[in-house]
Every structure is written in structure tokens, then in C-alpha cells.
Motif scaffolding. Structure first.
Motif, mmCIF file in Angstrom:
data_model
loop_
_atom_site.group_PDB
_atom_site.id
_atom_site.type_symbol
_atom_site.label_atom_id
_atom_site.label_comp_id
_atom_site.label_asym_id
_atom_site.label_seq_id
_atom_site.Cartn_x
_atom_site.Cartn_y
_atom_site.Cartn_z
ATOM 1 N N ILE A 80 0.853 -1.199 0.000
ATOM 2 C CA ILE A 80 0.000 0.000 0.000
ATOM 3 C C ILE A 80 0.887 1.246 0.000
ATOM 4 C CG2 ILE A 80 -1.703 1.310 1.351
ATOM 5 C CD1 ILE A 80 -2.949 -1.304 2.210
ATOM 6 N N ARG A 81 0.581 2.170 -0.897
ATOM 7 C CA ARG A 81 1.327 3.433 -0.959
ATOM 8 C C ARG A 81 0.801 4.377 0.111
ATOM 9 N NH1 ARG A 81 4.005 3.273 -5.903
ATOM 10 N NH2 ARG A 81 3.937 1.085 -6.534
ATOM 11 N N VAL A 82 1.710 5.072 0.768
ATOM 12 C CA VAL A 82 1.288 5.975 1.843
ATOM 13 C C VAL A 82 1.510 7.434 1.464
ATOM 14 C CG1 VAL A 82 1.648 4.223 3.637
ATOM 15 C CG2 VAL A 82 3.482 5.858 3.122
ATOM 16 N N LEU A 83 0.938 8.304 2.296
ATOM 17 C CA LEU A 83 0.979 9.753 2.071
ATOM 18 C C LEU A 83 2.399 10.207 1.724
ATOM 19 C CD1 LEU A 83 -0.645 12.423 2.227
ATOM 20 C CD2 LEU A 83 0.024 12.576 4.624
ATOM 21 N N GLY A 84 2.522 10.933 0.631
ATOM 22 C CA GLY A 84 3.833 11.378 0.146
ATOM 23 C C GLY A 84 4.135 10.769 -1.208
ATOM 24 N N ASP A 85 3.528 9.586 -1.475
ATOM 25 C CA ASP A 85 3.708 8.978 -2.794
ATOM 26 C C ASP A 85 2.853 9.765 -3.804
ATOM 27 O OD1 ASP A 85 3.542 7.373 -5.126
ATOM 28 O OD2 ASP A 85 4.085 5.620 -3.935
ATOM 29 N N PRO A 140 -5.172 3.703 -6.774
ATOM 30 C CA PRO A 140 -3.928 4.443 -6.513
ATOM 31 C C PRO A 140 -3.225 4.003 -5.226
ATOM 32 C CG PRO A 140 -5.674 5.931 -7.193
ATOM 33 C CD PRO A 140 -6.322 4.593 -6.962
ATOM 34 N N GLN A 141 -3.991 3.481 -4.273
ATOM 35 C CA GLN A 141 -3.392 3.048 -3.010
ATOM 36 C C GLN A 141 -2.480 1.838 -3.186
ATOM 37 O OE1 GLN A 141 -7.414 3.194 -0.875
ATOM 38 N NE2 GLN A 141 -6.005 3.838 0.727
ATOM 39 N N ILE A 157 -2.768 6.427 5.203
ATOM 40 C CA ILE A 157 -2.289 7.363 6.240
ATOM 41 C C ILE A 157 -2.521 6.662 7.585
ATOM 42 C CG2 ILE A 157 -2.214 9.787 6.967
ATOM 43 C CD1 ILE A 157 -4.047 10.512 4.632
ATOM 44 N N PRO A 158 -1.806 5.548 7.813
ATOM 45 C CA PRO A 158 -2.114 4.723 8.983
ATOM 46 C C PRO A 158 -2.035 5.517 10.289
ATOM 47 C CG PRO A 158 -0.444 3.659 7.588
ATOM 48 C CD PRO A 158 -0.709 5.014 7.007
ATOM 49 N N TYR A 188 7.680 5.368 0.865
ATOM 50 C CA TYR A 188 6.218 5.552 0.881
ATOM 51 C C TYR A 188 5.482 4.230 0.666
ATOM 52 C CZ TYR A 188 7.676 10.399 0.248
ATOM 53 O OH TYR A 188 8.285 11.621 0.383
ATOM 54 N N ILE A 189 6.115 3.141 1.120
ATOM 55 C CA ILE A 189 5.485 1.822 0.927
ATOM 56 C C ILE A 189 5.157 1.195 2.277
ATOM 57 C CG2 ILE A 189 5.957 -0.553 0.175
ATOM 58 C CD1 ILE A 189 7.379 0.690 -2.249
#
Ligand code: K1U
Ligand code: ZN
Length: 188
Positions: A6-11, A50-51, A91-92, A166-167
Motif C-alpha cells: 500500500i502506498r502511503v501519504l507522500g507517494d 492508486p493506493q 495514512i495509517p 512511501y510503501i
């Protein structure tokens, strides 16, 4: 089936507007199955392409054991307003109240590319809107006041070191990790 990262905030992929799909094929069916597996593993109730690093206009939602595949979804009607807590698998550990339409009617294509319409309310409506936002490059923190957004981003800054590149490797997350996240949440 596979669990996807899952891609996180910033990607930057999370800020891209997605491209409508023109047909369904085996690769897409596999992606949908992998997205469900990933969402279940991450204990989410929705997930947008996108996630998982994809740019197709595709999302999935599962609320109260009702599951939907949303291909090229569009909101066609909305009614009322409601405030509710949101989180985001990208955005965990950040949660906030967001005000949105209480009821929405959405037109989409299913996994067989058949059109359908769904009228959703409460959590299902919230989740569908959250996922459609992902397909438009929007995140729930965009709706927060400057003060709340700044606080959320400050907390995220502390958390983000856990996700190099960002992973978020959901496949490696154990229930122990999840408990550790809960404690962090309580401390902050
Ligand atoms: O798209 C995502 O990041 C998934 C997200 C969907 C969502 C949850 C809550 C409100 C709107 C959209 C999640 O699944 S976050 C984790 C979760 O299960 C959850 C968090 C807060 C409230 C309810 C559920
Ligand atoms: Zn999200």
C-alpha cells in the motif's frame, strides 16, 4: 492471490487523477481479487487503485459483508450532511471527523463491466465517497481545518519513518504491529 503493498501519504500516485477503464480482462480481475485480499489483510473497508500504485479508475468497498467493485464510478446524486470518523489505509494511525453528504447515489460498472446504481447511506456512503475521492487524487485530510490538518500532518511526520519509499508492506504486518500502532495512538 497476492497481498499488495500500500502506498502511503507522500507517494505522488495518491495525488494523480485516475484514468477510466474501457474494458475488463483477466489482469483486471486479478487486480480486483488482490485488492480484496489486501484490504482484508489491512483490516480496511475500502481500497482504491492508486493506493496500490495503479492509475485505473477502480475501487472496492466492503461494509457489513456487502461488497462492491466500482469501475469508473460517478456520484449522480447526494443528499444531507453527516459528520463521521474516517481513517485511510494510506495514512495509517491518523483519524479525523469529516463532514460529507449523508446519502449518495453512485453509478458504476461491476467486475463484468455491467452498469449498476447504488444508493448508499451512512458508513457505506462515506466509504464510497472516500474511495471516489482517491480516484480524483483527493485524501480525507484535505477536508480538515488548517489547525486539524497541521496536527494530523505533524503526527504523520512521526509515523512516516515506518514506511520507507512511501510503501506500507501489509504482508509483513502482524497483529503485534497493529497493537503497537494502537499504543502509539494512545500516547500521542
Ligand atoms: O480507502 C481507504 O483508505 C480505506 C479506508 C476506508 C474508510 C474508512 C472509514 C471511513 C471512510 C473510509 C479504511 O478502511 S480505514 C480503516 C477502517 O476500517 C475504519 C476507520 C475508521 C472508521 C471506520 C473504519
Ligand atoms: Zn483512503
Amino acid at each position: 492471490m497476492s497481498i499488495l503493498d500500500i502506498r502511503v501519504l507522500g507517494d505522488p500516485v495518491l495525488r494523480q487523477v485516475t484514468t477510466p477503464l474501457s474494458a475488463v480482462n483477466d489482469e483486471l480481475r486479478r487486480l480486483v481479487a488482490d485488492m480484496f485480499e489486501t484490504m482484508h489483510h489491512a483490516k480496511g473497508i475500502g481500497l482504491a487503485a492508486p493506493q496500490v500504485g495503479r492509475t485505473e479508475r477502480l475501487a472496492i468497498v466492503e461494509v457489513d459483508e456487502e461488497r462492491f467493485v466500482l469501475i469508473n464510478p460517478e456520484v449522480v446524486q447526494q443528499e444531507g450532511r453527516a459528520k463521521g470518523e474516517e481513517g485511510c489505509l494510506s495514512i495509517p494511525d491518523i483519524y479525523a471527523d469529516v463532514e460529507r453528504p449523508k446519502t449518495v447515489t453512485v453509478r458504476a460498472l461491476d467486475e463484468d463491466f455491467q452498469p449498476y446504481e447504488i444508493e448508499a447511506t451512512d458508513l457505506l456512503a462515506r466509504c464510497i465517497q472516500h474511495e471516489i475521492d482517491h480516484l480524483d487524487g483527493k485524501l480525507f485530510i484535505d477536508y480538515l481545518s488548517v489547525l486539524k490538518r497541521t496536527a494530523a500532518l505533524a503526527k504523520w511526520k512521526l509515523e512516516s519513518g515506518k514506511y520507507p519509499g512511501y510503501i506500507r508492506r501489509v504482508s509483513l504486518e502482524t497483529s503485534e504491529d497493529l497493537h503497537e500502532h494502537e499504543h502509539l495512538e494512545e500516547e500521542l
